[in-house]
Design an enzyme around this catalytic site. Structure first.
Site, PDB file in Angstrom:
ATOM      1  N   HIS A   1      -4.450 -19.424  21.349  1.00 34.62           N
ATOM      2  CA  HIS A   1      -4.695 -20.377  22.439  1.00 34.62           C
ATOM      3  C   HIS A   1      -4.003 -21.683  22.074  1.00 34.62           C
ATOM      4  O   HIS A   1      -4.292 -22.246  21.003  1.00 34.62           O
ATOM      5  CB  HIS A   1      -6.197 -20.624  22.601  1.00 34.62           C
ATOM      6  CG  HIS A   1      -6.980 -19.358  22.849  1.00 34.62           C
ATOM      7  ND1 HIS A   1      -7.358 -18.961  24.106  1.00 34.62           N
ATOM      8  CD2 HIS A   1      -7.419 -18.387  21.999  1.00 34.62           C
ATOM      9  CE1 HIS A   1      -8.016 -17.809  24.028  1.00 34.62           C
ATOM     10  NE2 HIS A   1      -8.061 -17.443  22.755  1.00 34.62           N
TER      11      HIS A   1
ATOM     12  N   HIS B   1     -10.489 -11.019  26.882  1.00 34.35           N
ATOM     13  CA  HIS B   1     -11.354 -11.115  25.698  1.00 34.35           C
ATOM     14  C   HIS B   1     -12.587 -10.244  25.962  1.00 34.35           C
ATOM     15  O   HIS B   1     -13.281 -10.436  26.966  1.00 34.35           O
ATOM     16  CB  HIS B   1     -11.821 -12.545  25.479  1.00 34.35           C
ATOM     17  CG  HIS B   1     -10.808 -13.444  24.849  1.00 34.35           C
ATOM     18  ND1 HIS B   1      -9.587 -13.695  25.392  1.00 34.35           N
ATOM     19  CD2 HIS B   1     -10.855 -14.166  23.696  1.00 34.35           C
ATOM     20  CE1 HIS B   1      -8.911 -14.525  24.617  1.00 34.35           C
ATOM     21  NE2 HIS B   1      -9.653 -14.838  23.580  1.00 34.35           N
TER      22      HIS B   1
ATOM     23  N   GLU C   1     -16.007  -9.515  21.459  1.00 34.49           N
ATOM     24  CA  GLU C   1     -15.953 -10.469  20.340  1.00 34.49           C
ATOM     25  C   GLU C   1     -17.409 -10.751  19.942  1.00 34.49           C
ATOM     26  O   GLU C   1     -17.844 -10.396  18.863  1.00 34.49           O
ATOM     27  CB  GLU C   1     -15.228 -11.751  20.784  1.00 34.49           C
ATOM     28  CG  GLU C   1     -15.162 -12.841  19.713  1.00 34.49           C
ATOM     29  CD  GLU C   1     -14.573 -14.154  20.259  1.00 34.49           C
ATOM     30  OE1 GLU C   1     -14.501 -14.334  21.488  1.00 34.49           O
ATOM     31  OE2 GLU C   1     -14.192 -15.014  19.423  1.00 34.49           O
TER      32      GLU C   1
ATOM     33  N   ASP D   1      -5.746 -16.720  16.881  1.00 30.96           N
ATOM     34  CA  ASP D   1      -6.715 -17.198  17.881  1.00 30.96           C
ATOM     35  C   ASP D   1      -6.646 -18.724  18.069  1.00 30.96           C
ATOM     36  O   ASP D   1      -6.066 -19.194  19.043  1.00 30.96           O
ATOM     37  CB  ASP D   1      -8.136 -16.743  17.502  1.00 30.96           C
ATOM     38  CG  ASP D   1      -9.059 -16.576  18.699  1.00 30.96           C
ATOM     39  OD1 ASP D   1      -8.581 -16.664  19.843  1.00 30.96           O
ATOM     40  OD2 ASP D   1     -10.260 -16.334  18.495  1.00 30.96           O
ATOM     41  N   ASP D   2      -7.274 -19.468  17.159  1.00 30.24           N
ATOM     42  CA  ASP D   2      -7.304 -20.940  17.251  1.00 30.24           C
ATOM     43  C   ASP D   2      -7.013 -21.511  15.866  1.00 30.24           C
ATOM     44  O   ASP D   2      -7.918 -22.045  15.194  1.00 30.24           O
ATOM     45  CB  ASP D   2      -8.692 -21.385  17.745  1.00 30.24           C
ATOM     46  CG  ASP D   2      -9.016 -20.786  19.097  1.00 30.24           C
ATOM     47  OD1 ASP D   2      -8.406 -21.200  20.096  1.00 30.24           O
ATOM     48  OD2 ASP D   2      -9.860 -19.865  19.160  1.00 30.24           O
TER      49      ASP D   2
HETATM   50  N1  ADE Z   1     -10.996 -19.584  23.812  1.00 27.03           N
HETATM   51  C1  ADE Z   1     -10.451 -19.999  22.667  1.00 27.03           C
HETATM   52  N2  ADE Z   1     -10.831 -19.254  21.640  1.00 27.03           N
HETATM   53  C2  ADE Z   1     -11.660 -18.311  22.139  1.00 27.03           C
HETATM   54  C3  ADE Z   1     -12.379 -17.239  21.576  1.00 27.03           C
HETATM   55  N3  ADE Z   1     -12.341 -16.960  20.261  1.00 27.03           N
HETATM   56  N4  ADE Z   1     -13.134 -16.476  22.396  1.00 27.03           N
HETATM   57  C4  ADE Z   1     -13.191 -16.745  23.709  1.00 27.03           C
HETATM   58  N5  ADE Z   1     -12.535 -17.733  24.280  1.00 27.03           N
HETATM   59  C5  ADE Z   1     -11.773 -18.519  23.512  1.00 27.03           C
HETATM   60 ZN    ZN Z   2      -9.035 -15.828  21.834  1.00 32.22          ZN
END
Ligand code: ADE
Ligand code: ZN
Length: 348
Positions: free
Chosen positions: A25, A201, A204, A282-283
């Site tokens: 993201h 997604h 998770e 991911d982030d």
């Molecule tokens: N947006 C950013 N990171 C995310 C994640 N791990 N799960 C869901 N939405 C997200």
């Molecule tokens: Zn994600």
């Protein structure tokens, strides 16, 4: 046996391997220093005094706890220049890690709600993608919020019409529990009708049934995370048969307590079961691990061998939204890299 030399060789192999990143993201690539830079130039007050104070606040209980800080960070991005600079900083960093192709999410809805114009978002991202095209190819995937309504998601797809030729696919993220994929079947049909690839997604924090819904109701091309399939033999069989890829994010899962320790992550089990899995960040700014660090931690935890690392690199292109001919070309590149590298390596 894992000797120090073999661990070092594996780290070098990971660094040099040509690979794709399919689950990142752009909002999650905002380093604390970048947040302070953008806040300063846009005169936006922050609740943290220094980048280090923000960095220290990055300890998360779960996905919702993380998303609170993540959306606070998003507030500093307002102008076309901001979207450009954030995209370019990520692509520069990825290119250095030998990421040859990236598919990046950004969710316009949180920015539109604060009055940012869609044009500024799109032009900012796409101009950075164009500037970096000789070093790394990049597809932009708009992502919608599953905490919003389906009508809002469809509305966004329609508003993006002027940029359809620059969009490869659509995704969906946000707080998962209580927001099942099935609620967005119409959004995914709207994307597919317009010829876009799709991803969602699922699994998770949500249950295995969300992964099942993604496969059987949304029919997405791939699934982001999908961890919850672990333990559902029927679902694993279906994922192996269909080869619908799972874009796994191991360090993210550890930081958000999706797994209690890396040893319990299902990556190796999924690989052994023949699923098409990929490793992603991911982030990365919030979890302090970009792509190669994710790969290294997985390789060390699961003692991944050369063959398995090459398989992950090939999967990353196979699971991408690149045209088929381009996928084949890039997979062949991984194979020839593997052959050349083997001569100078003692890794099994
Ligand atoms: N947006 C950013 N990171 C995310 C994640 N791990 N799960 C869901 N939405 C997200
Ligand atoms: Zn994600």
């Amino acid at each position: 046996m894992q000797t120090k030399a073999s661990v070092l060789q594996r780290t070098a192999l990971i660094r040099h391997l040509p690979k794709a990143e399919l689950h990142v993201h752009l909002e999650g690539t905002l380093e604390p220093e970048m947040i302070f830079l953008l806040a300063g130039r846009n005169r936006i007050p922050l609740k943290w005094k220094t980048p280090d104070e923000l960095r220290n606040a990055c300890r998360f209980r779960d996905l919702s706890g993380f998303l609170e800080i993540y959306f606070k960070g998003c507030e500093v991005m307002t102008t076309e220049e901001d979207f450009h600079d954030v995209t370019k900083a990520y692509l520069e960093r990825a290119a250095v890690e030998n990421v040859r192709h990236a598919e990046v999410f950004l969710g316009p809805q949180s920015f539109l709600a604060r009055g940012v114009r869609l044009q500024e978002i799109l032009e900012g991202i796409l101009s950075a993608v164009d500037e970096m095209k000789d070093r790394i190819s990049c597809y932009y995937l708009p992502s919608v919020l599953r905490t919003g309504t389906e009508a809002e998601a469809v509305e966004l797809v329609k508003r993006l019409a002027p940029w359809y030729d620059r969009i490869a696919g659509f995704g969906m993220g946000g707080a998962e529990k209580g927001n099942p994929p099935s609620r967005f079947a119409g959004y995914y049909s709207a994307c597919r009708e317009r010829g876009f690839h799709t991803t969602v997604h699922a699994g998770e924090e949500g249950p295995a049934s969300y992964v099942k819904e993604a496969l059987e109701i949304l029919h997405t091309d791939r699934i982001d995370h999908g961890n919850a399939a672990d333990g559902d033999a029927c679902l694993l069989k279906k994922l192996a048969e269909t080869q619908v890829p799972l874009t796994l994010c191991p360090v993210s899962n550890l930081r958000l307590n999706v797994v209690k320790e890396m040893k319990r992550h299902p990556l190796k089990k999924f690989l052994d079961a023949g699923l098409c899995v990929t490793v992603n960040s991911d982030d990365p700014a919030y979890f302090q691990a970009y792509l190669n660090e994710n790969w290294r931690i997985c390789a060390d935890t699961f003692h991944l061998n050369r063959g398995e690392l090459l398989q992950l690199a090939k999967n990353s292109f196979k699971a991408s939204f690149l045209p088929e001919t381009e996928k084949r070309r890039r997979i062949a590149e991984v194979e020839s890299f593997g052959k050349e590298e083997k001569d100078g390596s003692s890794l099994s």
